[in-house]
Design an enzyme around this catalytic site. Structure first.
Site, PDB file in Angstrom:
ATOM      1  CG  ASP A   1       2.085  12.468   3.295  1.00 45.75           C
ATOM      2  OD1 ASP A   1       2.431  13.441   2.602  1.00 45.75           O
ATOM      3  OD2 ASP A   1       0.940  11.980   3.268  1.00 45.75           O
TER       4      ASP A   1
ATOM      5  CG  ASP B   1      -1.863   1.132   1.340  1.00 43.64           C
ATOM      6  OD1 ASP B   1      -1.773   2.049   0.506  1.00 43.64           O
ATOM      7  OD2 ASP B   1      -2.710   1.109   2.251  1.00 43.64           O
TER       8      ASP B   1
HETATM    9  O1  RIB Z   1      -0.578  11.586   1.111  1.00 38.78           O
HETATM   10  C1  RIB Z   1      -1.539  10.694   1.583  1.00 38.78           C
HETATM   11  C2  RIB Z   1      -2.659  11.449   2.213  1.00 38.78           C
HETATM   12  O2  RIB Z   1      -3.314  12.225   1.234  1.00 38.78           O
HETATM   13  C3  RIB Z   1      -3.744  10.599   2.827  1.00 38.78           C
HETATM   14  O3  RIB Z   1      -3.506  10.327   4.171  1.00 38.78           O
HETATM   15  C4  RIB Z   1      -4.996  11.419   2.583  1.00 38.78           C
HETATM   16  O4  RIB Z   1      -5.603  11.818   3.767  1.00 38.78           O
HETATM   17  C5  RIB Z   1      -4.577  12.594   1.715  1.00 38.78           C
HETATM   18  O5  RIB Z   1      -4.397  13.732   2.460  1.00 38.78           O
END
Ligand code: RIB
Length: 315
Positions: free
Chosen positions: A256, A250
């Protein structure tokens, strides 16, 4: 890491993740095998990744007036994040993100900003004194652009380093208002939008990133997904940070994980190359597990992952 605090100015969302064998065609109904709900939002994800790796993190964000708000605040607090500047917006929903993940690990995301759309320049001003104690301010674009411009200017005024992850890719971005950024961290699509130049391969990416550096941004880090990252800095040769091969389960939130971990290691050492080397690995590790924040390793587990890579010849 005293005096090395990271501030995240950005979004929080509730991720509604459906694992599906394939995406439905228009007008078609299909059954998906699995669903999971978890905490997400690019801002909160980056804050959690940095905090989980031991950074001191403060978050400026807005939650709604609904059942999701308490859970989001509790989640930040239990990760040790300073939530003094997390505010509730009466009569508004929290941010929500329906996400679809295919067997390849690839994802599609919709976002409904909800309370995140209410994060204003005045909210940033209220946190100004606290921001002055931070070494780095990390931002994304799931909150109003004007608030981001305002934060970039505040960072420049106080000599605080700033990092912008321009995601989701904006329709328009005023380059003159982000010139003082220390770091811009786009993927290839975002880089094409911001630079106004075609980015279809790494050579294009380097040219477009170099163009932005010439306009004033000190460093552009282009994320290349499964191919690692490019580091383009003023007065230095372009560096390529190689990816590592893992089996994706996934990919949600991998970008992030990359940014949160980069921020954490960069504020500690000031060594961009070293921080990127670790960030590529932290993000790769995260895609081997389902979920968004749920897939981010603790400092201890990440050390074990790195030790495993060192022991393997392909690391
Ligand atoms: O980058 C992933 C994120 O993008 C997810 O957690 C979703 O909430 C969106 O903000």
């Amino acid at each position: 890491m005293a005096g090395k605090k990271i501030a995240v100015v950005g979004s929080n969302m509730v991720d509604l993740i459906t694992y599906t064998d394939r995406m439905p065609a228009p007008g078609e109904t299909i059954e998906a095998p699995r669903f999971e709900m978890g905490c997400g939002g690019k801002g909160a994800n980056q804050a959690i990744a940095a905090a989980r790796l031991g950074a001191e993190v403060m978050m400026i964000t807005k939650v709604g007036d609904d059942i999701f708000a308490d859970n989001t605040i509790r989640n930040l607090e239990t990760s040790g994040i300073d939530t003094r500047f997390v505010e509730r917006v009466p009569g508004t929903s929290s941010g929500v993100a329906p996400i679809f993940v295919e067997p390849s690990g690839e994802n599609c995301i919709l976002i409904i900003k909800g309370a995140n759309a209410h994060l204003s320049p005045a909210d940033i001003d209220r946190a100004e004194e606290a921001l002055k104690d931070c070494a780095l301010i990390v931002m994304q674009l799931e909150v109003p652009l004007e608030t981001i411009y305002h934060t970039v200017a505040l960072g420049a005024r106080h000599g605080i380093e700033t990092l912008l992850n321009p995601a989701p890719a904006p329709a328009e971005l005023d380059a003159s208002r982000i010139e003082t950024l220390t770091f811009l961290v786009p993927n290839q699509t975002e880089l094409a939008t911001i630079s106004g130049m075609p980015v279809t391969n790494e050579e294009d990416a380097e040219k477009a990133a170099r163009h932005l550096v010439e306009k004033g941004i000190r460093t552009v880090i282009v994320t290349l997904g499964g191919r690692g990252a490019l580091l383009v800095s003023a007065g230095a040769e372009t560096r390529r940070i190689e990816a590592i091969a893992v089996k994706p389960v996934d990919t949600t939130g991998a970008g992030d994980a990359f940014i949160g971990s980069f921020a954490r290691y960069y504020v500690e050492s000031g060594d961009m190359g070293g921080a990127l080397h670790k960030a590529v690995r932290y993000a790769a590790d995260s895609i081997t597990r389902p979920g968004t924040q749920k897939s981010y390793a603790s400092a201890e587990d990440f050390q074990a992952f790195l030790a495993g890579l060192e022991a393997s010849p392909s690391a």
